[in-house]
Design a protein around this motif. Structure first.
Motif, mmCIF file in Angstrom:
data_model
loop_
_atom_site.group_PDB
_atom_site.id
_atom_site.type_symbol
_atom_site.label_atom_id
_atom_site.label_comp_id
_atom_site.label_asym_id
_atom_site.label_seq_id
_atom_site.Cartn_x
_atom_site.Cartn_y
_atom_site.Cartn_z
ATOM 1 N N ALA A 148 28.235 73.226 8.944
ATOM 2 C CA ALA A 148 27.313 74.309 9.285
ATOM 3 C C ALA A 148 27.897 75.153 10.399
ATOM 4 C CB ALA A 148 25.968 73.732 9.719
ATOM 5 N N ALA A 158 26.469 77.585 13.501
ATOM 6 C CA ALA A 158 25.248 77.933 14.216
ATOM 7 C C ALA A 158 25.545 78.982 15.273
ATOM 8 C CB ALA A 158 24.655 76.690 14.881
ATOM 9 N N LEU A 202 18.853 70.592 12.088
ATOM 10 C CA LEU A 202 19.140 71.955 12.535
ATOM 11 C C LEU A 202 17.849 72.773 12.613
ATOM 12 C CD1 LEU A 202 22.550 72.598 10.751
ATOM 13 C CD2 LEU A 202 22.121 71.823 13.087
ATOM 14 N N MET A 214 16.423 74.740 15.868
ATOM 15 C CA MET A 214 15.923 76.129 15.878
ATOM 16 C C MET A 214 14.524 76.171 16.483
ATOM 17 S SD MET A 214 17.228 78.029 12.388
ATOM 18 C CE MET A 214 17.075 79.708 13.024
ATOM 19 N N ILE A 239 19.076 76.967 18.692
ATOM 20 C CA ILE A 239 19.904 77.673 17.717
ATOM 21 C C ILE A 239 19.196 78.976 17.348
ATOM 22 C CG2 ILE A 239 20.677 77.640 15.312
ATOM 23 C CD1 ILE A 239 21.265 74.725 15.534
ATOM 24 N N ASP A 241 20.509 81.155 14.917
ATOM 25 C CA ASP A 241 20.679 81.341 13.477
ATOM 26 C C ASP A 241 21.642 80.260 12.986
ATOM 27 O OD1 ASP A 241 20.442 82.368 10.950
ATOM 28 O OD2 ASP A 241 21.370 84.305 11.409
ATOM 29 N N VAL A 242 21.554 79.917 11.716
ATOM 30 C CA VAL A 242 22.421 78.860 11.223
ATOM 31 C C VAL A 242 22.709 79.075 9.735
ATOM 32 C CG1 VAL A 242 20.524 77.274 10.622
ATOM 33 C CG2 VAL A 242 22.771 76.334 11.211
#
Lengths: 468, 468
Positions: free
Chosen positions: B223, B225, B300, B304, B309, B311-312
């Motif tokens: 991923a 992020a 994740l 958020m 975070i 955006d991911v």
């Protein structure tokens, strides 16, 4: 003796009344090895409280050319911590935790901190210090480092050397190497740290260390499995390793080990009363709930389906998990009840464990029929604690006459398989002759060159490891 | 020069026509460093095919007191592999895989085997060799060992030293230390292996190694992020480490790194086109299907939710995973487009990474305003590759005048935080002066004592690490 008495009076002045002991009862705890195999003597038992004092002790001794034996929790198995005339420097009073950092996953401690206290301090900040072994209530960080201790979680977390980030060491000339750094990476020159780990105090005295911590495991599952052979145990190990990241221990015990542990330990019951073959303790851990119990049930059911496991019990409580571990950890003490015996701490390539067990048993019985074989240990590391005990109906003296030939028979199998004659207990005094027999001459020469280079007077733990 | 020409003719006789090269074009690949920062010269390029030949080369040179520079894939970043008048011994032709054992999880290879080939051979038997780094198509086992290479999976699997079980080394006197043992445990004396790992060829030439393998991961998730700060990145790291055993890489990149990688690499697109702060690459692996994707999505999403975070993007294909890694791995090459620059490979305690980034940027800008800061690397290890590049509109000469002060500013922050001035690239020639400035005098003395003890003539890679 003028020089010696002068040194002793300098040491007394340095350390003050509480900094040494002459009490015969107190001294006994430093001079007697716990199994009674070694009994030491010393002109002076120093009990320093900080590394500055340790450095000064070493400088005083070095000036007079007087030898030193450093000691941690006095739990060593090869006699390296027992002085025979050297000044004894016990690190037991140096037990401060100097720093602990959950973000860096590190802890800096003095050398005398007991392993159980390191574990507890880590747990207090929701972290794990993963080293675990039978003597964790007494063994100290300095001793664990100096002997590169192993234990039951090596397969997952490594030996003690793998858990050390930094060291403080008092060198044989009294200088202090200060490298207590919580750094995961540092490629600035030779890795001096690794030179002192496992050196058994022959290159200096470890006075403090920065240790690695890990995330704490929230889930754990312990199971006991009855298996027909070491080959099957190895197949189970392979299956589990490729099926889960959660395997943390894989300990094998032959029938004789389980039997003697149960006989000698009143609270223990035999998990498989009619079983006359191997028992395997398998432990799984995960940092968070991932349905570990269900996974383990499936995996062990698969292993039964494949006829690799004859019977299995998965612990259904924390209490039962501890009982399973208690069985495993009782063996070492319990087997002493079997009388005269030859103990070996060997390793071979993991794939060669079954072959070792077959050949060593044949070889030992070839020397003296009816000897009893106790084999247990860390199969996932290829490390077997292998004991040949006198026949149940034989005499100790008959065994003693055969002892050397039995050890020889076991070692020759180990060597044929490319193994090690001392996997985790070290050399000390007990394995020094073996070191000279089995180590390559090139390796021995290198070791001597390093020893001479760092300790030209040969005053640091002179009886351990290398001959003077 | 009589002695030298005599030695060269002995080497020619030993190695035969195919065992050395005088071709200027071929020689260039051994003498030119890939970034063009070092250009070497040598009287002889030896291309041995086995350790017996290497030992004989060393004996011939040692007798005449002629110095040697060993070389693997010539991918080193600090100039340690480039000779300046020494005989060059390239291990590239020693590329046999000698043994591979899936039950023991071990592989024994000659030093010239390229990392990508080790990885492939492990995969062939359904195992993983977990070391992974940008130059894996060229870097050799011997070089990786001699520099104790790091890479992107250190957090989970350790540095190269943690992946070595045994070594074969030709010593400075031409003797061969043979310890190619696939043993997970061996406490028989000083751990000589660790002395040669990271020694940059100054104590001998690594000619073969026994490496550790791991179970192969069947599931992986990558991923990217977008995060607001290094502090937030660190909080995410802590959260993930305590929530899953599957985290295998955690790589941070500041906005300038992502931008230059995208600009300089036609196939790459910016994952978060409007984002002007940090991007983190996060990798998870598990040996078997455990619903990793779902776990990662949850974790994740939690991050958020906690506003850690912004955006991911979770890679939805193997191809996209590779693209994410390509972005990360392009930075090192791409940043060279920014002109004059000062590159640093530093580490600090993991908890101090944000403080390092803040303070180093202030310090660098204090020397020359408008310099551009590129920071990326292995946040999970506290290891940051930190580049200060000339201002976009400035002149290279202005930067060159400030270079020493900039490096000084960065290092003073590193030292204040108890960090390392060379976390994974080593010392070589590039960092030798820094070694003498920053290493403690006690550590330097120990290093010199070891060097003198093993290589009294000082013929093994004399320009690397320690001054003659």
């Amino acid at each position: 003796m003028g020089a010696v008495s002068d040194v002793l009076s300098q040491l007394e002045t340095l350390l003050g009344a509480s900094g040494f002991t002459t009490d015969p009862v107190v001294s006994e705890s430093y001079l007697a090895e716990w199994r009674g195999r070694y009994r030491g003597e010393t002109p002076f038992i120093a009990l320093p409280t900080n590394s500055r004092e340790v450095a000064e002790i070493v400088r005083i001794c070095a000036r007079a050319g007087i030898a030193i034996t450093p000691q941690g929790g006095n739990t060593g198995l090869v006699g390296g911590q027992i002085p025979q005339g050297e000044v004894l420097v016990s690190l037991r009073r140096m037990k401060r935790i100097l720093d602990i950092d959950p973000l860096t996953d590190s802890m800096t401690v003095e050398a005398g901190v007991v392993l159980a206290n390191v574990q507890a301090a880590a747990a207090n900040i929701d972290r794990l210090f993963p080293m675990s072994l039978g003597s964790e209530g007494s063994a100290t960080v300095g001793g664990l480092i100096s002997t590169n201790a192993g234990g039951v979680h090596v397969m997952r977390y490594g030996m003690m050397r793998d858990l050390v980030m930094g060291l403080e060491v008092v060198l044989p000339n009294g200088q202090v190497l200060s490298a207590l750094q919580p750094l995961r990476k540092d490629n600035t020159g030779y890795d001096l740290k690794h030179l002192f780990v496992g050196a058994e105090g022959t290159l200096g005295i470890v006075t403090a260390a920065t240790l690695k911590l890990c995330p704490r495991s929230r889930e754990h599952v312990v199971a006991l499995a009855a298996v027909n052979s070491a080959d099957d145990a190895l197949s189970i190990l392979q299956m589990l390793r490729s099926a889960t990241d959660s395997l943390t221990a894989f300990e094998i015990m032959n029938a004789a080990c389980v039997q003697v542990a149960v006989e000698q330990t009143p609270v223990l019951r035999h998990p498989f009363p009619c079983w006359k073959s191997w028992v395997v303790l398998i432990e799984f851990q995960a940092v968070r709930d991932v349905g570990l119990m269900e996974t383990v049930e499936h995996l062990l059911a698969d292993a039964m389906e494949a006829a690799l496991i004859a019977d299995v019990i998965i612990a259904n409580s924390e209490r039962q998990s501890r009982e399973f571990w208690h069985l495993r950890e009782s063996i070492s003490g319990a087997q002493r009840a079997l009388g005269a015996q030859s103990n070996h701490d060997i390793s071979v390539p993991v794939s060669a464990v079954p072959e070792f067990l077959r050949s060593a048993a044949i070889a030992a019985h070839g020397v003296l029929s009816d000897v009893r074989i106790l084999a247990f240990g860390h199969a996932g590391d290829g490390n077997v604690h292998y004991t040949v005990a006198m026949p149940a109906t034989g005499s100790a003296s008959e065994f003693e006459n055969a002892r050397a030939a039995i050890a020889e028979a076991v070692y020759s199998v180990v060597m044929k398989l490319g193994g090690s004659f001392s996997a985790e207990h070290g050399i000390g005094v007990a394995r020094r002759d073996d070191l000279y027999r089995f180590k390559s001459s090139v390796a021995l020469e290198l070791m001597k060159a390093i020893k001479t280079s760092l300790d030209p007077q040969g005053i640091m733990n002179p009886r351990a490891m290398l001959r003077r």
